[in-house]
Design an enzyme around this catalytic site. Sequence first.
Site, PDB file in Angstrom:
ATOM      1  N   GLN A 144      -4.166  -4.870   7.157  1.00 10.49           N
ATOM      2  CA  GLN A 144      -5.167  -5.792   6.601  1.00 10.49           C
ATOM      3  C   GLN A 144      -5.249  -7.112   7.361  1.00 10.49           C
ATOM      4  O   GLN A 144      -6.060  -7.966   7.022  1.00 10.49           O
ATOM      5  CB  GLN A 144      -4.833  -6.101   5.126  1.00 10.49           C
ATOM      6  CG  GLN A 144      -4.994  -4.922   4.206  1.00 10.49           C
ATOM      7  CD  GLN A 144      -6.439  -4.474   4.075  1.00 10.49           C
ATOM      8  OE1 GLN A 144      -7.369  -5.262   4.222  1.00 10.49           O
ATOM      9  NE2 GLN A 144      -6.645  -3.201   3.812  1.00 10.49           N
ATOM     10  N   CYS A 199      -4.790   2.339  -3.719  1.00  8.99           N
ATOM     11  CA  CYS A 199      -3.571   2.905  -3.133  1.00  8.99           C
ATOM     12  C   CYS A 199      -2.410   1.916  -3.261  1.00  8.99           C
ATOM     13  O   CYS A 199      -1.565   1.825  -2.365  1.00  8.99           O
ATOM     14  CB  CYS A 199      -3.761   3.301  -1.674  1.00  8.99           C
ATOM     15  SG  CYS A 199      -4.887   4.676  -1.473  1.00  8.99           S
ATOM     16  N   LYS A 245      -9.950  -0.764  10.799  1.00  7.03           N
ATOM     17  CA  LYS A 245     -10.048  -1.968   9.961  1.00  7.03           C
ATOM     18  C   LYS A 245     -10.363  -3.198  10.805  1.00  7.03           C
ATOM     19  O   LYS A 245     -10.589  -4.282  10.283  1.00  7.03           O
ATOM     20  CB  LYS A 245      -8.748  -2.192   9.190  1.00  7.03           C
ATOM     21  CG  LYS A 245      -8.412  -1.017   8.280  1.00  7.03           C
ATOM     22  CD  LYS A 245      -7.878  -1.445   6.957  1.00  7.03           C
ATOM     23  CE  LYS A 245      -7.129  -0.332   6.266  1.00  7.03           C
ATOM     24  NZ  LYS A 245      -7.858   0.214   5.121  1.00  7.03           N
ATOM     25  N   HIS A 279       0.872  -1.169   0.000  1.00  9.77           N
ATOM     26  CA  HIS A 279       0.000   0.000   0.000  1.00  9.77           C
ATOM     27  C   HIS A 279       0.914   1.226   0.000  1.00  9.77           C
ATOM     28  O   HIS A 279       2.023   1.178   0.528  1.00  9.77           O
ATOM     29  CB  HIS A 279      -0.834  -0.050   1.291  1.00  9.77           C
ATOM     30  CG  HIS A 279      -1.897   0.998   1.402  1.00  9.77           C
ATOM     31  ND1 HIS A 279      -1.620   2.305   1.710  1.00  9.77           N
ATOM     32  CD2 HIS A 279      -3.243   0.926   1.255  1.00  9.77           C
ATOM     33  CE1 HIS A 279      -2.757   2.997   1.752  1.00  9.77           C
ATOM     34  NE2 HIS A 279      -3.760   2.182   1.480  1.00  9.77           N
ATOM     35  N   ASP A 336       3.481  -4.119   8.201  1.00 13.17           N
ATOM     36  CA  ASP A 336       2.258  -3.333   8.084  1.00 13.17           C
ATOM     37  C   ASP A 336       1.085  -4.302   8.184  1.00 13.17           C
ATOM     38  O   ASP A 336       0.781  -5.015   7.238  1.00 13.17           O
ATOM     39  CB  ASP A 336       2.264  -2.576   6.746  1.00 13.17           C
ATOM     40  CG  ASP A 336       0.921  -1.935   6.435  1.00 13.17           C
ATOM     41  OD1 ASP A 336       0.017  -1.985   7.292  1.00 13.17           O
ATOM     42  OD2 ASP A 336       0.783  -1.383   5.326  1.00 13.17           O
TER      43      ASP A 336
END
Lengths: 148, 420
Positions: free
Chosen positions: B217, B378, B240, B137, B214
């Site tokens: 998600q 993105c 999220k 991303h 990261d």
Amino acid sequence: MFDIKDLYQEIIVDHNRNPRNFRVIADADKTMEGFNPLCGDRLKLYLKIDGGNISDIAFDGTGCAISVASASLMTDAMKGKSIDEAETLFNNFHCLITTENEIDTDHLGKLAVLAGVKNFPARVKCASLCWHTLHSALIGDKNPVTTE
Amino acid sequence: MNKKSNIVQQKNQPLGFDLKKIRNDFPILHQIINGKPLVYLDNAATSQKPKNVLDAIEKYYREYNSNIHRGVHTLSENATEAYELARLKVKNFINAQSNKEVIFVRGATEAINLVAQSFGRNSLNENDEIIITELEHHANIVPWQLLSEQTGATLKFIPINDNGELIIEEYKKLLSKNTKIVAVGHISNALGTINPIKTIINMAHEYEAKVLIDGAQATSHISVDVQKLDCDFYAFSGHKIFGPTGVGILYGKEVLLEKMPPYQGGGDMIKMVTMMETQYNDLPYKFEAGTPNISGAIGLGAAIDYVNEIGLENISQYENELLNYANQLASEITGLKFIGTAKQKTSILSFTLKGIHPHDIGTILNNEGIAIRTGHHCAMPVMEHFKIPATSRASFAFYNTHEEIDVLIKAIDKCKKVFN
């Protein structure tokens, strides 16, 4: 609630499938790029100007059905128009896709099929990208057009 | 109801997973959009919030809204206690070693920027290298580009194959004694690929490089144990994982965070200030300048309670079934191409339809009450790899149903009819 066919009218679907004036004019007098960074739509306009009139106009690039059909219909409508007439059409088209009020669409010809866009606010930018690009080309802007 | 029909009803749900109850916990799901029941399939962009999260936020503002860590009055004590309890919930959720390693930030983006600036800017020079991936991303690309401009360090990419999986042999070639930071997404937001982060972390550590994951998600789909992973930093966002927007977490190993200078200056991150100098506060407060997002942290704590109650194992199992079901039906649609076909995937269906632009698909689906995301997500380098400008992405959460997937498939078919 709106019927999806108000937006995707037959003429729009047709101009998306077979865009008119979809080509490069190698010896164009003016070229201008338009870009919608949110959705990645990208187009390039080519113009031949002869005695203050648009003698030829074409475009290429990638985009959604609304942006491709809009560019196809716009280039068809612009051929032979004076720069003043083109600017008037730009203003009228802008009203067509953004104002709530009913406007007189007689002089807009086939462009009137894009009126449905105003009921889909997220898509107004798709229809107007090529028009803003044309406007910038005509007033002599140096920078590529973006919708953001 | 006889026993047999009960079994039929439950066949697609893990034991103890009550879909009807779950859907009732999410008030937003029960509404009409463009004349049709809402089908929310944009969970990778942001997830919806259960009642207990909404209630926790409202309770804070109605009953004990006040600033934390400084008041001697009861409301402030209550707010401080709730804020720190939320930190403890996060610590347990990701199995950090101590509360000191759990820093509240605005979201995964801020967490990554914090590490790039506070850790990276002070330890990298022009001989060093940062490795990221083609799958990232923009939030895990741009902070490293900035760092690379500031320090002269070189940025390198692990490429992906046509299934959307990282090519680990290429990663091996990129690693060297110059590698200082490896920053990788746990799960791709555009494609749903689950990256082999344990392997990636181990390989980086052989060269003593630090690894940031990261996890934006990931945390809502699979369980994360930062100690088992042995990652140096882990970032994720509250919104999220069924919590509010504007709050997120940076996990960092205590030994690293101790050495890092503050990211921002202000109140709460200090022990003592004179006009000439400041003594910084202890971890984690050193990195929490200013009044934080108190209600957001409390809401995130409530969201973690909710996820724990359902259980990430149940969630993974059910979402996998949804994905398999969607894949099976979608594969029967002529002209539909799957983008992202990794062996290890979460519940993301990214696709293109021949001759129809994703934005037109998005509009037609919206008219059927279906929310999906269309565009480059993105992740423009991913689109570049597949030589496409955009995809349509349906992303499923545990409150989605098989019936909603039927509605999606029917609407995709309608797109083809509109453009026929």
